[in-house]
Design an enzyme around this catalytic site. Sequence first.
Site, PDB file in Angstrom:
ATOM      1  N   CYS A   1       0.838  -1.277  -0.308  1.00  0.00           N
ATOM      2  CA  CYS A   1       0.194  -0.530  -0.095  1.00  0.00           C
ATOM      3  C   CYS A   1       0.450   1.696   0.416  1.00  0.00           C
ATOM      4  O   CYS A   1       0.604   2.429  -0.390  1.00  0.00           O
ATOM      5  CB  CYS A   1      -0.609   0.089   1.403  1.00  0.00           C
ATOM      6  SG  CYS A   1      -1.605  -1.533   1.271  1.00  0.00           S
TER       7      CYS A   1
ATOM      8  N   HIS B   1      -4.556   6.405  -0.905  1.00  0.00           N
ATOM      9  CA  HIS B   1      -4.327   4.979  -1.258  1.00  0.00           C
ATOM     10  C   HIS B   1      -5.683   4.193  -1.198  1.00  0.00           C
ATOM     11  O   HIS B   1      -6.365   4.318  -0.526  1.00  0.00           O
ATOM     12  CB  HIS B   1      -3.532   4.509  -0.178  1.00  0.00           C
ATOM     13  CG  HIS B   1      -3.556   3.311  -0.924  1.00  0.00           C
ATOM     14  ND1 HIS B   1      -3.761   1.895  -1.681  1.00  0.00           N
ATOM     15  CD2 HIS B   1      -4.046   1.506   0.903  1.00  0.00           C
ATOM     16  CE1 HIS B   1      -4.144   0.605  -1.452  1.00  0.00           C
ATOM     17  NE2 HIS B   1      -3.806   0.726   0.606  1.00  0.00           N
TER      18      HIS B   1
ATOM     19  N   ASN C   1      -9.082  -2.136  -4.558  1.00  0.00           N
ATOM     20  CA  ASN C   1      -8.038  -1.299  -4.188  1.00  0.00           C
ATOM     21  C   ASN C   1      -7.115  -2.059  -4.453  1.00  0.00           C
ATOM     22  O   ASN C   1      -6.772  -3.494  -4.467  1.00  0.00           O
ATOM     23  CB  ASN C   1      -7.810  -1.713  -2.649  1.00  0.00           C
ATOM     24  CG  ASN C   1      -6.475  -1.857  -2.146  1.00  0.00           C
ATOM     25  OD1 ASN C   1      -5.765  -1.937  -2.300  1.00  0.00           O
ATOM     26  ND2 ASN C   1      -6.717  -1.898  -0.949  1.00  0.00           N
TER      27      ASN C   1
END
Lengths: 72, 353
Positions: free
Chosen positions: B121, B269, B299
């Site tokens: 991430c 993010h 994601n």
Amino acid sequence: MTNFEKIALLEEMMELGEGSLSEETVLADIEEWDSMAALSLIFLMSENFGKELKGPQIRKLKTIKDIIDIMV
Amino acid sequence: MSRAKFNNAKIKGICCAVPNNPISIEEMVKPYFDENYVKKTINIIGAKQLYYAKEGQTTSDLGYAAAEKLIADIGWKKQSIDGLIFISQTPDYILPATSCILQDRLRLPITTLTLDINLGCSAYIYGLFLAKQFISARTCKRIILIVGDTISRKVSPKDKSSVLIFGDGVSATAVEFSDKNSLSSFILKTDGSGATSLIIPAGLNRYPSTKETRSEKKDQDGNIRTDEHIHMDGMEIFGFSLREVPKILEEVIELNGWTSMDVDKLLLHQANNFMLKHIAQKAKIPMDKVPLNMDSFGNTGGATIPFLICDKLKDEIKINKLRVVMSGFGVGLSWGAAAMELSDVFCSEIIYV
């Protein structure tokens, strides 16, 4: 903050009508109490009480009273 | 504290690639979960459609396609490239490094510095920082930064804490020397005590693959996965993000000499929409400055920020100067934030490979 106000906060958090919850309400009986509601509770505790709630603590909660007790 | 400021390196262009294999989350999880729960959760988290790598397709296949198109679109001569950084948690092999394979496949000169890094991430922030660091130290002049994963191979379709969130995608970013560029600032942090909050527990050296690690187990929340699947403790990650991200945003804005009023866009993010809204609220940044695109790609780990730029800011940063703050946070636990002005950045169309 009174218990009445704390319950109102929790009702708002789970998008429930006023008076839907009482201290005796069992969390497992609330349809809206799910993993996303648990995340909302983490946010609520952080914003309103400056407390960081952890997963294991949340899993121990059984009733609305249990939540009220940590809202200090 | 790990912090850095640069004023002589800029992002020249970005290209992002997904596998040409769209997946409807609702359809995929139908056999395993209650329909109403799934609908409600999709609504809150935000991911509706994901892209999953096709059989035989790897992270470097997507990275190669993105980098090839990017280099052509911005008109760089391959001989002028001297750095390739590949950041992923799903490399092609344990060894050799995927960046070596990509150097050859992209036909970059053997004078190219290549580097593989294992981050998720937070990868894009760390990658931009490193690229700018190499350029600032005059080690390199032109760097291709490839960030992304094919994490779908590690997601259990019966685990709602990950299947409703993670998709595949890889980005390529061109970073080059520029002596008329404005300031950019970075802050980078780590807390490995949270390593188990987001982890693939088994299948490599600590716990090698066995029949046991490949067998499905049910956890206390009713999710079913093996020890070789990705495991995320959503509550821990949420608590960590809420605690640390608003803090690092404030620090990086100050480091760059701005106030929060100066920020045109906050590029977070794309972890899940629910979390991002709470982070923005805590950081006191209005949501009209916080673009979201979970709905289109899910994601994609380290690649979400470049996907967000190509998807939502493409036209704006081609012409206007945009003051942005970026932050990547999660697996590690590792997190970072950057503040910079984006202008004259060429964003290629997102490609489907």
